[in-house]
Design a protein around this motif. Structure first.
Motif, PDB file in Angstrom:
ATOM      1  N   ARG A 227      -1.667 -19.254   8.260  1.00 54.52           N
ATOM      2  CA  ARG A 227      -1.286 -18.639   6.987  1.00 54.52           C
ATOM      3  C   ARG A 227      -0.265 -17.526   7.223  1.00 54.52           C
ATOM      4  NH1 ARG A 227      -3.094 -14.054   4.815  1.00 54.52           N
ATOM      5  NH2 ARG A 227      -4.793 -13.952   6.337  1.00 54.52           N
ATOM      6  N   ALA A 228       0.759 -17.488   6.378  1.00 57.10           N
ATOM      7  CA  ALA A 228       1.781 -16.450   6.490  1.00 57.10           C
ATOM      8  C   ALA A 228       1.180 -15.088   6.160  1.00 57.10           C
ATOM      9  CB  ALA A 228       2.945 -16.746   5.560  1.00 57.10           C
ATOM     10  N   ILE A 229       1.576 -14.070   6.916  1.00 56.89           N
ATOM     11  CA  ILE A 229       1.103 -12.703   6.706  1.00 56.89           C
ATOM     12  C   ILE A 229       2.315 -11.818   6.443  1.00 56.89           C
ATOM     13  CG2 ILE A 229      -0.136 -10.746   7.700  1.00 56.89           C
ATOM     14  CD1 ILE A 229      -1.586 -12.697   9.529  1.00 56.89           C
ATOM     15  N   LYS A 230       2.274 -11.071   5.376  1.00 56.28           N
ATOM     16  CA  LYS A 230       3.393 -10.194   5.053  1.00 56.28           C
ATOM     17  C   LYS A 230       3.564  -9.138   6.145  1.00 56.28           C
ATOM     18  CE  LYS A 230       3.295 -10.655   0.022  1.00 56.28           C
ATOM     19  NZ  LYS A 230       3.216  -9.935  -1.272  1.00 56.28           N
ATOM     20  N   PRO A 231       4.785  -8.649   6.338  1.00 56.79           N
ATOM     21  CA  PRO A 231       5.029  -7.636   7.373  1.00 56.79           C
ATOM     22  C   PRO A 231       4.084  -6.451   7.241  1.00 56.79           C
ATOM     23  CG  PRO A 231       7.095  -8.407   6.458  1.00 56.79           C
ATOM     24  CD  PRO A 231       6.012  -8.996   5.607  1.00 56.79           C
ATOM     25  N   VAL A 232       3.701  -5.894   8.372  1.00 57.89           N
ATOM     26  CA  VAL A 232       2.785  -4.759   8.369  1.00 57.89           C
ATOM     27  C   VAL A 232       3.544  -3.434   8.357  1.00 57.89           C
ATOM     28  CG1 VAL A 232       2.567  -4.585  10.880  1.00 57.89           C
ATOM     29  CG2 VAL A 232       0.648  -3.915   9.421  1.00 57.89           C
ATOM     30  N   ALA A 233       4.834  -3.462   8.691  1.00 62.36           N
ATOM     31  CA  ALA A 233       5.653  -2.249   8.678  1.00 62.36           C
ATOM     32  C   ALA A 233       5.921  -1.812   7.243  1.00 62.36           C
ATOM     33  CB  ALA A 233       6.967  -2.489   9.408  1.00 62.36           C
ATOM     34  N   VAL A 234       5.868  -0.530   7.014  1.00 64.32           N
ATOM     35  CA  VAL A 234       6.055   0.006   5.667  1.00 64.32           C
ATOM     36  C   VAL A 234       7.470  -0.244   5.154  1.00 64.32           C
ATOM     37  CG1 VAL A 234       6.123   2.153   4.329  1.00 64.32           C
ATOM     38  CG2 VAL A 234       4.247   1.729   5.927  1.00 64.32           C
ATOM     39  N   SER A 235       8.461  -0.215   6.038  1.00 62.20           N
ATOM     40  CA  SER A 235       9.845  -0.426   5.602  1.00 62.20           C
ATOM     41  C   SER A 235      10.045  -1.811   5.008  1.00 62.20           C
ATOM     42  CB  SER A 235      10.804  -0.232   6.779  1.00 62.20           C
ATOM     43  OG  SER A 235      10.524  -1.176   7.804  1.00 62.20           O
ATOM     44  N   ALA A 236       9.308  -2.788   5.518  1.00 60.02           N
ATOM     45  CA  ALA A 236       9.434  -4.161   5.021  1.00 60.02           C
ATOM     46  C   ALA A 236       8.416  -4.484   3.946  1.00 60.02           C
ATOM     47  CB  ALA A 236       9.283  -5.145   6.184  1.00 60.02           C
ATOM     48  N   ASN A 237       7.346  -3.721   3.892  1.00 57.03           N
ATOM     49  CA  ASN A 237       6.284  -3.978   2.917  1.00 57.03           C
ATOM     50  C   ASN A 237       5.688  -2.638   2.475  1.00 57.03           C
ATOM     51  OD1 ASN A 237       4.266  -5.002   1.334  1.00 57.03           O
ATOM     52  ND2 ASN A 237       3.142  -6.010   2.987  1.00 57.03           N
ATOM     53  N   PRO A 238       6.359  -1.938   1.560  1.00 57.46           N
ATOM     54  CA  PRO A 238       5.925  -0.593   1.160  1.00 57.46           C
ATOM     55  C   PRO A 238       4.539  -0.521   0.534  1.00 57.46           C
ATOM     56  CG  PRO A 238       8.196  -0.985   0.504  1.00 57.46           C
ATOM     57  CD  PRO A 238       7.644  -2.302   0.954  1.00 57.46           C
ATOM     58  N   LYS A 239       3.967  -1.650   0.164  1.00 54.83           N
ATOM     59  CA  LYS A 239       2.631  -1.624  -0.424  1.00 54.83           C
ATOM     60  C   LYS A 239       1.536  -1.486   0.631  1.00 54.83           C
ATOM     61  CE  LYS A 239       3.221  -5.479  -2.688  1.00 54.83           C
ATOM     62  NZ  LYS A 239       2.947  -6.644  -3.562  1.00 54.83           N
ATOM     63  N   ARG A 240       1.917  -1.572   1.892  1.00 55.31           N
ATOM     64  CA  ARG A 240       0.927  -1.457   2.968  1.00 55.31           C
ATOM     65  C   ARG A 240       0.286  -0.065   2.979  1.00 55.31           C
ATOM     66  NH1 ARG A 240      -1.303  -5.833   5.629  1.00 55.31           N
ATOM     67  NH2 ARG A 240       0.307  -7.327   6.252  1.00 55.31           N
ATOM     68  N   PHE A 241      -1.011  -0.047   3.234  1.00 61.46           N
ATOM     69  CA  PHE A 241      -1.780   1.190   3.443  1.00 61.46           C
ATOM     70  C   PHE A 241      -1.763   2.112   2.218  1.00 61.46           C
ATOM     71  CE2 PHE A 241       0.382   0.009   7.469  1.00 61.46           C
ATOM     72  CZ  PHE A 241      -0.718  -0.505   8.134  1.00 61.46           C
ATOM     73  N   THR A 242      -1.786   1.535   1.029  1.00 65.33           N
ATOM     74  CA  THR A 242      -1.792   2.356  -0.188  1.00 65.33           C
ATOM     75  C   THR A 242      -3.108   2.270  -0.955  1.00 65.33           C
ATOM     76  OG1 THR A 242      -0.756   0.531  -1.422  1.00 65.33           O
ATOM     77  CG2 THR A 242       0.712   2.202  -0.485  1.00 65.33           C
ATOM     78  N   ASP A 243      -3.932   1.297  -0.623  1.00 61.69           N
ATOM     79  CA  ASP A 243      -5.226   1.136  -1.290  1.00 61.69           C
ATOM     80  C   ASP A 243      -6.327   1.493  -0.296  1.00 61.69           C
ATOM     81  OD1 ASP A 243      -7.739  -0.158  -2.143  1.00 61.69           O
ATOM     82  OD2 ASP A 243      -6.528  -1.052  -3.725  1.00 61.69           O
ATOM     83  N   VAL A 244      -7.031   2.588  -0.547  1.00 61.84           N
ATOM     84  CA  VAL A 244      -8.026   3.096   0.407  1.00 61.84           C
ATOM     85  C   VAL A 244      -9.061   2.036   0.761  1.00 61.84           C
ATOM     86  CG1 VAL A 244      -9.824   4.815   0.782  1.00 61.84           C
ATOM     87  CG2 VAL A 244      -7.726   5.458  -0.408  1.00 61.84           C
ATOM     88  N   ALA A 245      -9.596   1.363  -0.247  1.00 61.70           N
ATOM     89  CA  ALA A 245     -10.651   0.379  -0.003  1.00 61.70           C
ATOM     90  C   ALA A 245     -10.150  -0.783   0.848  1.00 61.70           C
ATOM     91  CB  ALA A 245     -11.201  -0.127  -1.335  1.00 61.70           C
ATOM     92  N   LYS A 246      -8.956  -1.287   0.526  1.00 71.46           N
ATOM     93  CA  LYS A 246      -8.414  -2.414   1.284  1.00 71.46           C
ATOM     94  C   LYS A 246      -8.058  -2.011   2.707  1.00 71.46           C
ATOM     95  CE  LYS A 246      -6.554  -5.110  -2.578  1.00 71.46           C
ATOM     96  NZ  LYS A 246      -5.325  -5.681  -3.186  1.00 71.46           N
ATOM     97  N   VAL A 247      -7.501  -0.811   2.857  1.00 73.93           N
ATOM     98  CA  VAL A 247      -7.137  -0.338   4.199  1.00 73.93           C
ATOM     99  C   VAL A 247      -8.374  -0.252   5.080  1.00 73.93           C
ATOM    100  CG1 VAL A 247      -6.266   1.632   5.505  1.00 73.93           C
ATOM    101  CG2 VAL A 247      -5.079   0.899   3.436  1.00 73.93           C
ATOM    102  N   GLU A 248      -9.429   0.340   4.558  1.00 75.89           N
ATOM    103  CA  GLU A 248     -10.656   0.498   5.340  1.00 75.89           C
ATOM    104  C   GLU A 248     -11.295  -0.854   5.636  1.00 75.89           C
ATOM    105  OE1 GLU A 248     -13.312   2.323   7.650  1.00 75.89           O
ATOM    106  OE2 GLU A 248     -11.479   3.162   6.765  1.00 75.89           O
ATOM    107  N   GLU A 249     -11.255  -1.747   4.660  1.00 74.89           N
ATOM    108  CA  GLU A 249     -11.826  -3.084   4.856  1.00 74.89           C
ATOM    109  C   GLU A 249     -11.108  -3.824   5.977  1.00 74.89           C
ATOM    110  OE1 GLU A 249     -12.116  -7.340   2.427  1.00 74.89           O
ATOM    111  OE2 GLU A 249     -11.674  -5.485   1.344  1.00 74.89           O
TER     112      GLU A 249
END
Length: 278
Positions: A227-249
């Motif tokens: 399965r394709a995974i969106k980039p983990v870098a913030v520059s390519a995917n600014p939505k990364r690490f913005t939801d506390v619950a999802k980040v911790e999960e």
């Protein structure tokens, strides 16, 4: 509604559509993804509004939807107008809808980018034809209206562009509090070392790079499912690490999978700091 007011509304709508498209295009590859999304929805909404305006306007007035023909329908009305309008509306609509779909279906993203590039060429062709037909007489008016709409879109979208940064800062602040009194700040270098480290907890997931590749800004692929995974870098995917619950999960799941243990609050913050630097 009088033809005069219909024409004014049409010019205002035209400026709003042009400004929204320009913002969406120039923010596509920058660290302003939220603004890109906002302006993309703006474009789709503007096209839907155009359909509603056509219903509100008079049958043969300026707000009537164009009907492409191969012959002149009346003296002075070039049939190119209708063809350009239909091509532009269809192109932008498909590009906008595919962009919305790409947020939920990752493999649509390449299609969206291709349609957006094609739409840009349609816009440039449209401007060139208008300049040719009117010999520049209306170009200045078009630029004035589009500039005003561009400013409006930027002002409306700016809060959304910075919202992701604020949310990510809040996530890191939470980890900083959890780190304890000896905490001295997060380190992107430690985060890089964690991302690239090789571990023996699972032969299928020896490192974060197994799925995310060595380049965090590149699209990854799940080692087992493909399965394709969106980039983990913030520059390519600014939505990364913005939801506390999802980040911790995800940290809870991935740290156990790759490292065979729970990540500390400092390690989580270091990891995010590294991804912010990429």
């Amino acid at each position: 509604m009088s033809a005069r007011w219909e024409f004014r509304l049409l010019r205002l709508w035209h400026a709003a559509l042009a400004g929204g498209f320009l913002v969406a295009y120039v923010t596509a590859d920058e660290d302003t993804y939220a603004m890109h999304v906002f302006s993309g929805y703006w474009v789709v909404a503007a096209i839907l509004l155009r359909l509603l305006l056509a219903l509100a306007g008079s049958g043969g007035g300026p707000l009537a939807l164009p009907k492409p023909r191969l012959t002149w329908i009346r003296p002075g009305r070039n049939p190119l107008f209708a063809w350009m309008a239909v091509l532009l509306l269809a192109g932008m609509a498909v590009a906008g809808v595919s962009g919305i779909a790409a947020d939920f279906i990752p493999f649509v993203e390449d299609l969206h980018e291709g349609l957006a590039e094609a739409s840009l060429w349609l816009v440039l062709a449209h401007a060139a034809v208008i300049a040719w037909i009117f010999q520049g007489r209306r170009v200045r008016e078009m630029l004035k209206g589009s500039a005003a709409a561009l400013l409006a879109v930027v002002l409306l979208a700016a809060p959304a562009a910075f919202a992701a940064d604020a949310a990510r800062d809040a996530v890191k602040a939470g980890y900083a509090r959890q780190a304890g009194p000896g905490f001295a700040g997060f380190s992107s270098e430690r985060g890089k070392a964690l991302f690239e480290s090789r571990n023996a907890a699972s032969p299928d997931y020896a490192s974060c790079t197994t799925c995310h590749t060595a380049d965090p800004a590149a699209e990854g692929r799940h080692a087992k499912t493909g399965r394709a995974i969106k980039p983990v870098a913030v520059s390519a995917n600014p939505k990364r690490f913005t939801d506390v619950a999802k980040v911790e999960e995800r940290f809870e799941r991935d740290c156990q999978t790759v490292l065979g243990r729970v990540c500390s609050a400092t390690e989580k913050g270091d990891y995010i700091a590294y991804m912010e630097s990429k």
